[in-house]
Design a protein around this motif. Structure first.
Motif, mmCIF file in Angstrom:
data_model
loop_
_atom_site.group_PDB
_atom_site.id
_atom_site.type_symbol
_atom_site.label_atom_id
_atom_site.label_comp_id
_atom_site.label_asym_id
_atom_site.label_seq_id
_atom_site.Cartn_x
_atom_site.Cartn_y
_atom_site.Cartn_z
ATOM 1 N N GLU A 1 28.314 24.717 39.558
ATOM 2 C CA GLU A 1 29.110 25.804 39.000
ATOM 3 C C GLU A 1 30.297 25.232 38.263
ATOM 4 N N ILE A 2 30.613 25.865 37.139
ATOM 5 C CA ILE A 2 31.767 25.449 36.347
ATOM 6 C C ILE A 2 32.721 26.634 36.290
ATOM 7 N N SER A 3 33.948 26.402 36.713
ATOM 8 C CA SER A 3 34.910 27.506 36.674
ATOM 9 C C SER A 3 36.249 27.004 36.152
ATOM 10 N N ARG A 4 37.057 27.953 35.718
ATOM 11 C CA ARG A 4 38.376 27.628 35.211
ATOM 12 C C ARG A 4 39.375 27.752 36.359
ATOM 13 N N ILE A 5 40.197 26.731 36.528
ATOM 14 C CA ILE A 5 41.176 26.798 37.615
ATOM 15 C C ILE A 5 42.580 26.587 37.066
ATOM 16 N N PRO A 6 43.600 27.136 37.768
ATOM 17 C CA PRO A 6 44.995 26.939 37.334
ATOM 18 C C PRO A 6 45.408 25.476 37.525
ATOM 19 N N ASP A 7 46.455 25.091 36.816
ATOM 20 C CA ASP A 7 46.944 23.714 36.894
ATOM 21 C C ASP A 7 47.337 23.313 38.312
ATOM 22 N N GLY A 8 47.925 24.256 39.040
ATOM 23 C CA GLY A 8 48.363 23.947 40.398
ATOM 24 C C GLY A 8 47.183 23.587 41.292
ATOM 25 N N ALA A 9 46.098 24.358 41.170
ATOM 26 C CA ALA A 9 44.901 24.077 41.964
ATOM 27 C C ALA A 9 44.362 22.693 41.596
ATOM 28 N N ALA B 1 51.668 20.123 44.134
ATOM 29 C CA ALA B 1 51.017 21.152 43.321
ATOM 30 C C ALA B 1 52.031 22.223 42.911
ATOM 31 N N SER B 2 52.916 22.590 43.831
ATOM 32 C CA SER B 2 53.947 23.590 43.517
ATOM 33 C C SER B 2 54.915 23.062 42.476
ATOM 34 N N ALA B 3 55.213 21.763 42.570
ATOM 35 C CA ALA B 3 56.120 21.152 41.598
ATOM 36 C C ALA B 3 55.474 21.137 40.219
ATOM 37 N N ALA B 4 54.158 20.881 40.192
ATOM 38 C CA ALA B 4 53.453 20.802 38.911
ATOM 39 C C ALA B 4 53.269 22.191 38.310
ATOM 40 N N ASP B 5 53.119 23.178 39.165
ATOM 41 C CA ASP B 5 52.811 24.526 38.698
ATOM 42 C C ASP B 5 53.486 25.519 39.639
ATOM 43 N N PRO B 6 54.621 26.084 39.215
ATOM 44 C CA PRO B 6 55.359 26.998 40.089
ATOM 45 C C PRO B 6 54.502 28.170 40.568
ATOM 46 N N ALA B 7 53.448 28.477 39.812
ATOM 47 C CA ALA B 7 52.583 29.598 40.211
ATOM 48 C C ALA B 7 51.499 29.166 41.192
ATOM 49 N N PHE B 8 51.549 27.916 41.662
ATOM 50 C CA PHE B 8 50.491 27.407 42.562
ATOM 51 C C PHE B 8 50.322 28.318 43.766
ATOM 52 N N LEU C 1 48.484 28.396 47.202
ATOM 53 C CA LEU C 1 47.746 27.578 48.163
ATOM 54 C C LEU C 1 46.571 28.345 48.783
ATOM 55 N N ALA C 2 46.822 29.579 49.179
ATOM 56 C CA ALA C 2 45.774 30.353 49.847
ATOM 57 C C ALA C 2 44.597 30.586 48.908
ATOM 58 N N ALA C 3 44.917 30.906 47.645
ATOM 59 C CA ALA C 3 43.835 31.155 46.676
ATOM 60 C C ALA C 3 43.040 29.873 46.427
ATOM 61 N N THR C 4 43.750 28.749 46.369
ATOM 62 C CA THR C 4 43.061 27.473 46.114
ATOM 63 C C THR C 4 42.145 27.119 47.278
ATOM 64 N N LEU C 5 42.643 27.297 48.509
ATOM 65 C CA LEU C 5 41.800 27.010 49.677
ATOM 66 C C LEU C 5 40.603 27.952 49.714
ATOM 67 N N GLY C 6 40.826 29.214 49.350
ATOM 68 C CA GLY C 6 39.730 30.180 49.314
ATOM 69 C C GLY C 6 38.661 29.759 48.314
ATOM 70 N N LEU C 7 39.118 29.299 47.161
ATOM 71 C CA LEU C 7 38.189 28.838 46.123
ATOM 72 C C LEU C 7 37.354 27.663 46.630
ATOM 73 N N LEU C 8 38.015 26.709 47.275
ATOM 74 C CA LEU C 8 37.304 25.522 47.763
ATOM 75 C C LEU C 8 36.350 25.891 48.901
ATOM 76 N N MET C 9 36.773 26.792 49.763
ATOM 77 C CA MET C 9 35.916 27.180 50.893
ATOM 78 C C MET C 9 34.696 27.951 50.408
ATOM 79 N N ARG C 10 34.905 28.855 49.464
ATOM 80 C CA ARG C 10 33.763 29.637 48.939
ATOM 81 C C ARG C 10 32.726 28.731 48.306
ATOM 82 N N GLY C 11 33.179 27.667 47.642
ATOM 83 C CA GLY C 11 32.250 26.751 46.990
ATOM 84 C C GLY C 11 31.702 25.683 47.930
ATOM 85 N N GLY C 12 32.073 25.746 49.199
ATOM 86 C CA GLY C 12 31.593 24.733 50.147
ATOM 87 C C GLY C 12 32.132 23.360 49.818
#
Lengths: 306, 266
Positions: free
Chosen positions: B205-213, B233-240, B242-253
């Motif tokens: 799967e190919i998806s678009r992710i934010p810079d923070g992720a 990640a927060s320093a690189a992207d103030p909108a980072f 964490l919960a959404a990023t972990l959710g993304l990684l968990m959903r994709g196994g």
């Protein structure tokens, strides 16, 4: 000299059993799911070793499941047995790992070269036939059989040129390789037809000149047609068409000499639907049955005596 | 003596790849016809099969410039960079850099990055298998706030991140649409995008992710502690998020291991 070193027993019996005397087809990723869903009646599948030298993913997922259900032939295209360069030890290790993982009934490679130095050319390139190349090819086959601890089958090539340096006929060369190394033969009947048309030889005499008892597998395939600079036919081993009638006829002759033996329908380009390939494999099985029929008939009087 | 000559196969290989010489010496034909015509079959087999291997890996790259342009470019690549491995699945690894330096492709500035994405896709397809951690196991560790900041997360071998100055994901996705031309018209190729490439089960799967992720994943990949990675990640992207990023990684196994260094547990 060169006593066979592969007499070490195989860890499991697949290699010792060999492929069944049936038709088989090349395993193509586009057919993975269909094979598992429909469980077609087919004697075996064959893969190209190099395509499966990857760490994981769908290729291994499907091959593992298909191999549980069918006999398997692993066919190498990258070992470069006819190469001037030494065999690639890393590649041989990868082959050994692949064979250990899937325990195929058969492993085969080509009388050809495919790499020079560290450049891989992805084609089966021709070898001149003389004492020097004979020694080198035998040495390479000894190394392969040593490392893989099994007998390999060597495939006769489809060639488009010949060499001024050759001092032996191709059949003489192959027969001597078999004698010295104890390897078996993968008789590619399409290659015989292609090479014999291209070099103006008699394909029936070619088959008769090979050691029939060494043949462990047959390949059948389609070819493309071109002409040489003098306008004479030049056939190309394209694996992109159905098996031609002339090749079926030659196959009958090979069966009469060799007896029923595992026969692969090779198709690597313009790959048709699976049933089309299965039908060709079943045609090979019908011809095997016909070849067998006379010998069964000959056996009847004895049976009646008992 | 045979062994003293320049290697016959070296000459043969050069003639195949470069056309110099156009035909190696010492070839014959039964009818005395010019062997160059016969030798050309080998050259065609070598070059065309390698171009075909590249075309298999880079379908969208090919669609972006058309088959004729792609194959002409691939032919030059094959001649300059013949394969050094017998495993052709990864032969295209050098193509993106080649495209970047290939002047005729300069009119398509995003071409090299699309090729990079397609190569990552093939690499992910063949990458090693690894079992994802169960959601329960991950939740248990995430709940252990005393040691969580020191945790190391292992990611699936297929996972890769590609940062591009172009809309590499949208361009790629548009070519998967039924009407690619219409989908493509809606893409601004100059919008920077970051791609996540991940094989979930058998499908890449190919998806678009934010810079923070992307920053979080890159930190994790380098072995950073969970807490440090989140901070970076927060320093690189103030909108980072964490919960959404972990959710993304968990959903994709994508999370295959979570370990707590011994020092953190003592």
């Amino acid at each position: 000299m060169n006593a066979p070193v592969f007499s070490v027993p195989d860890t499991i019996g697949a290699a010792a059993r060999g492929l069944p005397a049936r038709g088989g087809v090349g395993l193509k990723p586009e057919h993975f799911r269909e094979i598992l869903a429909t469980a077609p009646d087919i004697g075996f599948f064959e893969i190209h070793a190099e395509n499966y030298m990857v760490d994981g993913g769908p290729f291994h997922h499907y091959l593992g499941r298909i191999r549980e259900r069918y006999p398997l032939s692993i066919h190498g295209v990258g070992l470069s047995i006819g190469g001037e360069s030494p065999l690639d030890a890393d590649h041989l290790d990868r082959l050994a790992m692949l064979l250990a993982r899937y325990q195929p009934e058969s492993f085969s490679e080509h009388l050809a070269w495919a790499s020079h130095g560290d450049v891989f050319l992805n084609d089966l390139l021709p070898v001149p036939y003389h004492a020097g190349t004979l020694a080198r090819v035998c040495d390479h086959i000894d190394q392969v059989q040593d490392r893989l601890r099994r007998r390999m089958l060597l495939e006769n090539p489809a060639t488009y040129v010949e060499f001024a340096a050759s001092t032996m006929a191709e059949t003489e060369f192959i027969a001597e390789v078999v004698r010295r190394t104890g390897c078996g033969l993968l008789l590619d009947v399409n290659n015989v037809h292609v090479a014999c048309v291209n070099h103006h030889r008699d394909p029936y005499a070619y088959i008769d000149a090979l050691p029939a008892e060494a043949v462990g597998q047959i390949h059948l395939a389609g070819f493309a047609q071109d002409v040489d600079a003098a306008g004479e036919p030049l056939l190309i081993d394209s694996h992109g068409a159905p098996v031609a009638q002339a090749v079926w006829d030659l196959y009958r002759h090979a069966l009469a000499r060799v007896g029923p033996v595992a026969t692969l329908i090779e198709r690597d380009n313009d790959i048709p639907a699976l049933p089309v390939l299965l039908a060709e494999a079943h045609q090979a099985e019908r011809l095997m049955g016909e070849a067998l029929a006379p010998s069964i008939a000959r056996g009847f009087p004895c049976g009646a005596c008992a | 003596m045979r062994g003293m000559r320049v290697s016959d196969q070296r000459i043969f290989a050069d003639a195949l790849l470069t056309g110099r010489p156009s035909c190696p010496p010492g070839l014959t034909a039964w009818n005395g016809s010019d062997p160059e015509r016969r030798f050309a079959i080998y050259r065609s087999n070598v070059i065309v099969s390698l171009i075909d291997a590249l075309a298999d890996t880079f379908p969208v790259t090919q669609q972006l410039v058309g088959e004729e342009f792609f194959r002409a470019m691939a032919r030059l690549f094959v001649q300059e960079h013949p394969p050094r491995s017998r495993i052709l699945a990864f032969y295209g690894e050098g193509l993106a850099n080649f495209i970047e330096a290939f002047a005729p492709a300069a009119a398509v500035p995003y071409l090299a990055d699309v090729a990079r994405l397609e190569m990552l896709r093939v690499s992910a397809y063949h990458a090693a298998d690894a079992m994802p951690l169960t959601a329960e196991a991950i939740s248990r560790l995430l709940a252990d706030v005393a040691v969580l900041p020191e945790a190391r997360i292992g990611l699936h071998p297929s996972l890769a991140v590609l940062r591009s100055g172009h809309a590499v994901v949208s361009l790629w996705a548009a070519h998967q649409a039924a009407d690619a031309a219409q989908a493509l018209a809606a893409v601004d190729p100059e919008a920077a995008e970051t791609a996540l490439v991940l094989r979930a089960g058998l499908d890449v799967e190919i998806s678009r992710i934010p810079d923070g992720a992307a920053a979080f994943i890159e930190q994790m990949r380098q072995g950073a502690a969970f807490g440090d990675a989140a901070e970076q990640a927060s320093a690189a992207d103030p909108a980072f998020d964490l919960a959404a990023t972990l959710g993304l990684l968990m959903r994709g196994g994508a999370i295959t291991t979570m370990t707590i260094p011994r020092s953190a547990t003592s």
